[in-house]
Design an enzyme around this catalytic site. Structure first.
Site, PDB file in Angstrom:
ATOM      1  CG  HIS A 320      -1.969  -1.026   1.214  1.00 37.39           C
ATOM      2  ND1 HIS A 320      -2.279  -1.810   2.302  1.00 37.39           N
ATOM      3  CD2 HIS A 320      -2.792  -1.432   0.213  1.00 37.39           C
ATOM      4  CE1 HIS A 320      -3.252  -2.637   1.983  1.00 37.39           C
ATOM      5  NE2 HIS A 320      -3.572  -2.434   0.722  1.00 37.39           N
ATOM      6  CD1 TRP A 469       6.900   0.862   6.616  1.00 38.20           C
ATOM      7  CD2 TRP A 469       5.375   1.717   8.013  1.00 38.20           C
ATOM      8  NE1 TRP A 469       7.337   2.108   7.008  1.00 38.20           N
ATOM      9  CE2 TRP A 469       6.427   2.657   7.865  1.00 38.20           C
ATOM     10  CE3 TRP A 469       4.310   2.022   8.856  1.00 38.20           C
ATOM     11  CZ2 TRP A 469       6.429   3.876   8.521  1.00 38.20           C
ATOM     12  CZ3 TRP A 469       4.313   3.249   9.500  1.00 38.20           C
ATOM     13  CH2 TRP A 469       5.359   4.165   9.334  1.00 38.20           C
ATOM     14  CG  HIS A 470       0.189  -2.463   4.944  1.00 38.88           C
ATOM     15  ND1 HIS A 470      -0.934  -1.678   4.758  1.00 38.88           N
ATOM     16  CD2 HIS A 470       0.510  -2.352   6.256  1.00 38.88           C
ATOM     17  CE1 HIS A 470      -1.271  -1.113   5.905  1.00 38.88           C
ATOM     18  NE2 HIS A 470      -0.408  -1.511   6.830  1.00 38.88           N
ATOM     19  CD  GLN A 471       8.306  -4.487   1.796  1.00 40.13           C
ATOM     20  OE1 GLN A 471       8.883  -4.916   0.815  1.00 40.13           O
ATOM     21  NE2 GLN A 471       8.946  -4.129   2.898  1.00 40.13           N
TER      22      GLN A 471
END
Length: 534
Positions: A320, A469-471
């Site tokens: 995101h 921080w949503h890898q």
């Protein structure tokens, strides 16, 4: 109560010291990574006292103030509790390299995140089911898991929420004016508001709501603390910190265990039943490739013997992306729990299957390094205009064959021109929210981006883009040639190896990824238990 907690903590310390001092060469299950999925898998498997579980974590203890105190989460970034990944310079971001922080501590991301509980949209889970060919992944099935695991402390919603599970969830307590006014502003724009950003809001076009948070009595609740810690006084669960998994070991195409770096020495642990990788969307593909599982051209480039050619390992990288819009307060305002107390999901086009806008409100100014130069108010708040389903795709590659060789992340943020168009729409909606009359008593002026022409706005977006921080999605579940795991999370072509973390997502879920990772952990544990009759 306090004495009971202290007694249990003492029992945990004593038990884990004993287990660490007498490590076995073999365990039934080895779980690699103690994040939001791995903590669940290890705890669920350890429910059976006959099953010996080893949980390996590269990071250290979570018993530090910056983990425990919700407002201190930013203090973990760039420390030993952060892997500190950086994406490679990106021409679509004016050549910028953006930080891709990831938790390196007991609890993983759930120990350093903003504590939001976001279940994902109905369409996300139905997509998982369609891609995997397994209805156990669809929304109706996953909703039952959420109901079973939640301990919901908010407005009653028995059709969607649960009580008494391990996951305490509650709306932000006494949300600050910045959050409540955001809901008022959303209503003025025709966006409906809800009691929770989960439940009904994630079954249709979206809406706005006060956040559901993982905070109790003013303290963070990581997934590790909710699932794994309560079992750490048991003799069948060994939790090793500062233990870096460096390789999988094999007998032909069957995984036999793992090599682990502990205090500078390599130890090998055998897995009698299975190894589960829960290292996250960067380190899971890294370990797979360095163990000979992945795109053969990438492995051969580094002299790694190909054990199983899986071209999808490290591909399909999704994240995101968001763009900070900042307003100056008339007077300084207090910051609420964790600083993020309200959110908005919305569709720019009603024909979409899920919201494409993901807006998170933060009660202090958060510019990127590049936009900070444009001038930031001393006291203000931020609305992150995010893309819930960006079309840009990145990749995770190796720089070498050794565990200490850094990973290469090409995030390729904004590489798809549709994402730039979506970013413009998302920022314009944010500006409409922040400049709505609801905020007139609180806000002095819009600081960033302000009214910009098309070219200047595009330049701003490329400078402002940061990760949520949503890898995810780098070892996706599915049935096509680029899939890495099947519906049971088993790695194609390899026996006794499963993956349970955000990397298995076929597409990134709508919203923060902690809650979906807990579901992935629950599903993995169910399937492993069924496979082994435990």
């Amino acid at each position: 109560m306090e004495n009971t907690e202290q007694d249990f903590a003492a029992a945990v310390r004593a038990n884990q010291a004993t287990l660490r001092g007498a490590l076995k060469s073999s365990y039934d299950f080895i779980v690699c990574g103690s994040g939001s999925a791995g903590s669940v898998v290890a705890a669920r498997l350890a429910e059976n006292p006959e099953v010996r579980v080893l949980l390996l974590e590269a990071g250290g203890s979570d018993e530090v103030a910056s983990v425990i105190e919700p407002a201190q989460w930013p203090l973990n970034l760039g420390t030993e509790r952060d892997w500190g990944f950086m994406a490679r310079p990106n021409p679509h971001l004016n050549g910028r390299s953006i930080p891709m922080n990831m938790g390196k501590v007991l609890g993983g991301g759930s120990s350093i995140n903003v504590m939001l509980w976001a279940r994902g949209h109905r369409a996300d889970w139905d997509y998982f089911a369609a891609e995997s060919g397994d209805d156990a992944w669809n929304y109706a099935s996953v909703l039952k898991i959420y109901q079973r695991i939640e301990d919901w402390h908010g407005p009653a919603d028995p059709a969607r929420r649960g009580k008494g599970g391990p996951v305490y969830v509650a709306p932000a307590q006494s949300p600050k004016q910045t959050a409540t006014l955001m809901l008022e502003a959303a209503r003025s724009l025709g966006v409906p508001t809800f009691d929770s950003p989960n439940g009904a809001m994630m079954e249709a076009h979206g809406g706005a709501a006060i956040n559901d948070l993982r905070i109790r009595d003013g303290k963070r609740l990581s997934v590790f603390r909710s699932y794994t810690y309560p079992r750490m006084a048991q003799p069948n669960l060994t939790v090793l910190t500062k233990a870096l998994v460096s390789k999988l070991t094999f007998d032909n195409r069957q995984v036999t265990g793992v090599e682990v770096l502990i205090d500078g020495e390599t130890r090998t642990f055998h897995a009698a039943r299975e190894v589960v990788l829960s290292l996250g969307a960067v380190n899971t593909p890294k370990l797979l490739m360095q163990s000979g599982i992945g795109p053969e051209h990438e492995l051969q480039r580094h002299g790694i013997t190909v054990r199983q050619h899986l071209p999808g390992v490290g591909q399909n990288h999704q994240d995101h992306v968001s763009f900070g819009c900042i307003w100056e307060y008339r007077e300084p305002q207090e910051v609420g729990a964790g600083g993020s107390e309200a959110t908005l999901y919305w569709k720019s086009d009603a024909a979409l299957d899920a919201p494409d806008m993901l807006h998170c409100q933060v009660e202090f100014p958060v510019p990127s390094a590049e936009t900070a130069a444009r001038g930031i108010p001393e006291h203000g708040w931020t609305m992150f205009a995010g893309l819930a389903h960006p079309k840009s795709r990145g990749e995770v590659l190796l720089s070498g064959a050794q565990a200490d060789d850094p990973v290469v992340i090409h995030a390729n943020t904004l590489s798809d021109p549709d994402d730039l168009r979506a970013a413009r729409n998302s920022v314009e909606m944010c500006r409409d929210l922040g400049n709505a009359s609801a905020f007139s008593s609180l806000v002095k002026r819009e600081s960033l981006p302000g009214q910009l022409g098309p070219q200047d706005m595009d330049a701003y977006l490329r400078d402002a883009a940061v990760t949520y921080w949503h890898q995810a999605c780098t070892a996706k579940m599915g049935r096509d040639a680029m899939s890495v795991v099947d519906s049971q999370l088993r790695v194609y072509g390899i026996d006794k190896l499963r993956i349970a973390d955000a990397s298995i997502m076929p597409r990134i879920t709508t919203g923060n990824t902690m809650a979906p990772c807990v579901v992935i952990g629950e599903r993995a544990a169910e399937m492993i238990k069924a496979s082994h009759g435990i």
